[in-house]
Design a protein around this motif. Sequence first.
Motif, PDB file in Angstrom:
ATOM      1  N   LEU A   1       0.815  -1.225   0.000  1.00 49.14           N
ATOM      2  CA  LEU A   1       0.000   0.000   0.000  1.00 49.14           C
ATOM      3  C   LEU A   1       0.844   1.268   0.000  1.00 49.14           C
ATOM      4  O   LEU A   1       0.361   2.343  -0.337  1.00 49.14           O
ATOM      5  CB  LEU A   1      -0.947   0.011   1.207  1.00 49.14           C
ATOM      6  N   LEU A   2       2.101   1.120   0.373  1.00 51.04           N
ATOM      7  CA  LEU A   2       2.989   2.278   0.423  1.00 51.04           C
ATOM      8  C   LEU A   2       3.534   2.653  -0.951  1.00 51.04           C
ATOM      9  O   LEU A   2       4.246   3.635  -1.097  1.00 51.04           O
ATOM     10  CB  LEU A   2       4.146   1.992   1.386  1.00 51.04           C
ATOM     11  N   HIS A   3       3.192   1.845  -1.968  1.00 56.12           N
ATOM     12  CA  HIS A   3       3.664   2.101  -3.330  1.00 56.12           C
ATOM     13  C   HIS A   3       2.464   2.419  -4.230  1.00 56.12           C
ATOM     14  O   HIS A   3       1.428   1.769  -4.144  1.00 56.12           O
ATOM     15  CB  HIS A   3       4.455   0.897  -3.850  1.00 56.12           C
ATOM     16  N   LYS A   4       2.635   3.417  -5.077  1.00 53.48           N
ATOM     17  CA  LYS A   4       1.498   3.963  -5.821  1.00 53.48           C
ATOM     18  C   LYS A   4       0.950   3.047  -6.906  1.00 53.48           C
ATOM     19  O   LYS A   4      -0.217   2.669  -6.884  1.00 53.48           O
ATOM     20  CB  LYS A   4       1.887   5.324  -6.425  1.00 53.48           C
ATOM     21  N   ASP A   5       1.778   2.685  -7.888  1.00 55.69           N
ATOM     22  CA  ASP A   5       1.240   1.888  -9.007  1.00 55.69           C
ATOM     23  C   ASP A   5       1.661   0.420  -8.910  1.00 55.69           C
ATOM     24  O   ASP A   5       2.521   0.047  -8.105  1.00 55.69           O
ATOM     25  CB  ASP A   5       1.677   2.477 -10.356  1.00 55.69           C
ATOM     26  N   ASP A   6       1.018  -0.409  -9.747  1.00 53.14           N
ATOM     27  CA  ASP A   6       1.261  -1.857  -9.716  1.00 53.14           C
ATOM     28  C   ASP A   6       2.714  -2.222  -9.995  1.00 53.14           C
ATOM     29  O   ASP A   6       3.247  -3.160  -9.406  1.00 53.14           O
ATOM     30  CB  ASP A   6       0.352  -2.569 -10.731  1.00 53.14           C
ATOM     31  N   TYR A   7       3.316  -1.491 -10.924  1.00 53.04           N
ATOM     32  CA  TYR A   7       4.712  -1.774 -11.262  1.00 53.04           C
ATOM     33  C   TYR A   7       5.614  -1.587 -10.037  1.00 53.04           C
ATOM     34  O   TYR A   7       6.460  -2.428  -9.734  1.00 53.04           O
ATOM     35  CB  TYR A   7       5.188  -0.868 -12.408  1.00 53.04           C
TER      36      TYR A   7
END
Length: 201
Positions: free
Chosen positions: A172-178
Amino acid sequence: KLHIHRPENYLLNIGKYTSSIKKAIEAKLSKKDEVKDIKKELQLKQRVATGISGLDEVMEGGFRKGTSNLVGGGAGSGKSIFCMQFLVNGIEKYNEPAVYISFEEDEKKILRDFEKFDWNIEEKIKSKKLVILHYPPERVENILEIGGTATDIIEEIGAKRVVVDSLTAFTLLHKDDYEKRKAVLKLFDAINKWGSTVLVT
């Protein structure tokens, strides 16, 4: 000529013959049992027991040593309880130090969550058999660093068991799927270098 055989001699010879066959079969079976026991012993050495009655038997002795294992389930299904029990049993039954890494709750909150269980977690922390690490959002990337806090502590106490709670909070701390996939791959790369048996919720 009529030959008359004494039946008792015949039966005696048959008895001796069958007795020797029986002994030979028993010897072979005994060797097979010995081989099975050795195989079972080797298999158990390659496993890390959960210490939970019934579960280890189903899992052929427990988790494979040095592996990462995902513990899935909905909210309130008991993932964290299961993981802490895995660590507590490791300390109490097998003298294996442990580390609990949380991306959500700090040590005080975790201790409160488990106070209803008779696990004496605070004593285990004082004796350095258990370490609870909390990574707040601003520090979460630190876990991926070589020689970071987690790695240092795992090496310092010789942790055989590690829990990472939870993968969801980490992603959740990372914005996009990549970015999420990239971070997860980095996380598991770091975990594999620890050499411990790891449960990830």
